[in-house]
Design an enzyme around this catalytic site. Structure first.
Site, short mmCIF file in Angstrom:
data_model
loop_
_atom_site.label_atom_id
_atom_site.label_comp_id
_atom_site.label_asym_id
_atom_site.label_seq_id
_atom_site.Cartn_x
_atom_site.Cartn_y
_atom_site.Cartn_z
N GLU A 166 -11.05 5.40 7.60
CA GLU A 166 -9.84 6.09 7.79
C GLU A 166 -10.08 7.21 8.45
O GLU A 166 -10.00 8.33 7.91
CB GLU A 166 -8.97 6.33 6.51
N HIS A 176 1.10 5.35 -2.26
CA HIS A 176 0.59 6.29 -3.28
C HIS A 176 1.62 7.03 -3.90
O HIS A 176 2.02 7.86 -3.56
CB HIS A 176 -0.21 7.22 -2.69
N ASP A 222 2.15 3.72 2.82
CA ASP A 222 1.25 4.57 2.49
C ASP A 222 1.85 5.71 1.68
O ASP A 222 1.58 6.11 0.81
CB ASP A 222 0.25 4.88 3.69
N HIS A 276 0.81 -1.31 -0.05
CA HIS A 276 0.10 -0.04 0.03
C HIS A 276 0.80 1.31 0.12
O HIS A 276 1.43 1.55 0.95
CB HIS A 276 -0.84 -0.11 1.29
N GLN A 328 -9.92 9.31 -4.78
CA GLN A 328 -9.72 10.10 -3.34
C GLN A 328 -10.65 11.12 -3.16
O GLN A 328 -10.89 11.40 -1.95
CB GLN A 328 -8.41 10.76 -3.67
N HIS A 335 -9.64 1.76 0.84
CA HIS A 335 -9.66 2.59 1.83
C HIS A 335 -11.00 2.69 2.64
O HIS A 335 -11.82 3.12 2.21
CB HIS A 335 -9.19 3.86 1.71
ZN LIG Z 1 -3.63 4.93 1.50
#
Ligand SMILES: [Zn+2]
Length: 429
Positions: free
Chosen positions: A220, A65, A316, A63, A159, A217
């Site tokens: 979170e 980005h 992440d 995981h 996102q 996701h």
């Molecule tokens: Zn993430």
């Protein structure tokens, strides 16, 4: 030599292996491990003497980005330190970025990852009405550039939400047509429960259309009322996608009532849902609104491990508005994971090391992972005698081997001046 008299491509001699006394050799041929044994004879094209160092299967990054890494110098400051502000300040770079610029930033971090022993990466990539498909094109460009060194999977990640960002559903479909590997999601970012359920259903339908796995996701947030993991499990069963879904982050779980958490985790196990926690970023982002005591931003890791659920851990973020640190080094992530989740006895430390190796490979569906003959010859040679020692000292990664070829090597030396002895410094032998 393998059957038929063909020489091995590479033989690495004098390795130390986990759970095995003495030193061993590993012979590799056609990108695979051909033989592991006390003394592998026969011809080979190249030989490497590991000098008693430890060998491990290469690390796995489940995981990250890659479209966002390295954006921190381009952004305004995240004054609140929250997830919401990080998403907000990123809009500026998302509007102006080009595929080349994204590929260049991603490339820096991919090289760091490889040098630290990682040969498989799963990257979420923003797809929304701000950046369109540009982030995906940039990450795919970087993935192609490093394809011989590292397997890179892309997750199409809304996102900005789907219901609250009209047009994103079509863009996600276009992104899957352009070669996205998995469908992502972020249902807790929608304005209400109904929109979150709709978000998840759109993602599952898209995944089915492209026969793709899902990596979403969920929860979170510090909100104990966040229920998107349960919604995802429910949708997984309704759509018949059991065994093909991963849930990332899951921070709200820590604040749930015990009975509710136990029920959701049992349902997750029945639906074959896998988990990725991101302890570094979430330690920093979550609990910002808490008075003391502050939450740690992690799911119920010990409870999940005790239930036999697969829990991998990821980086992440690297050097962006969400997280100003990070070196794309999974051994560093595993050490942070141990601290954040209080993993301190040997079996728990083993679980943390599996979270960046075998469990992460299982979550990502990495084929042929392991050290047995027939497995892909993706290895990392560590300046340590055991994995616990490597974790504790953050040992140097002396050689990284991808499909039977050395692709990176690192040598560190420390000299003590004014002394007769020559004690090695941390991370060296
Ligand atoms: Zn993430």
């Amino acid at each position: 030599m393998i059957a038929g008299g063909t020489p091995f491509d590479v033989v690495v001699r004098n390795f130390r292996l986990e759970n095995r006394d003495g030193l061993a050799d590993i012979a590799m041929s056609s990108g695979l491990i051909a033989r592991v044994g006390d003394r592998v004879g026969g011809e080979c094209l190249a030989e490497l003497d590991a000098g008693g160092r430890l060998v491990s299967s290469a690390f796995v990054q489940p995981h990250i980005h890659l479209d966002k890494v390295g954006t921190l110098p381009l952004l305004g400051r995240n004054r609140s330190g929250t997830l919401a502000e990080a998403i907000d300040i990123l809009h500026v770079t998302k509007r102006s970025a080009s595929p080349d610029e994204i590929a260049a930033r991603a490339g820096v971090v991919i090289r760091q990852a490889i040098a630290s022993g990682t040969t498989a990466i799963r990257s979420h990539v923003d797809v929304d009405t701000i950046g369109g498909l540009v982030p995906l094109r940039g990450v795919v460009q970087a993935a192609r550039e490093y394809a011989d060194l590292c397997e890179i999977q892309t997750v199409i990640f809304p996102q900005e939400g789907i219901v609250r960002d009209p047009g994103t559903a079509d863009l996600m479909d276009a992104a899957m047509r352009e070669g996205g590997d998995l469908v992502g999601g972020m249902p807790h970012w929608e304005p209400d429960e109904q929109a979150a359920r709709e978000h998840i259903d759109i993602c599952l339908r898209l995944a089915q259309r492209y026969d793709a796995d899902v990596d979403m996701h969920v929860d979170e947030t510090d909100d104990p009322g966040s229920r998107t993991l349960a919604m995802l499990i429910d949708a997984t069963v309704r759509h018949g996608w059991q065994g093909r879904v991963t849930a990332g982050h899951c921070c709200a779980m820590a604040a749930w009532e015990d009975e509710y958490a136990a029920k959701v985790l049992a349902d997750a196990a029945a639906a074959g849902v896998r988990f990725v926690t991101n302890p570094a970023t979430n330690l920093l982002l979550q609990g910002r609104g808490d008075r003391e005591p502050r939450r740690r931003g992690l799911p119920r890791v010990k409870q999940m491990l005790a239930a036999g659920l697969p829990v991998a851990c990821g980086q992440d973020c690297v050097h962006d508005g969400f997280y100003p640190f990070g070196a794309a080094d999974q051994l560093q992530v595993a050490l942070i994971f141990c601290h954040a989740a209080q993993l301190s006895v040997p079996s728990e430390i083993d679980a943390a090391l599996s979270a960046i190796r075998h469990t992460a490979a299982r979550v990502m569906g990495v084929r042929g992972y392991g050290l047995e003959p027939g497995c892909t010859a993706d290895l990392v040679v560590l300046d340590a005698d055991s994995m616990h020692e490597a974790l504790r000292r953050q040992a140097a990664r002396r050689w990284v081997i991808r499909r039977g070829s050395v692709v990176a090597s690192t040598r560190t030396t420390t000299t003590f001046h004014g002394r007769d002895d020559d004690e090695p410094g941390p991370g060296t032998r």
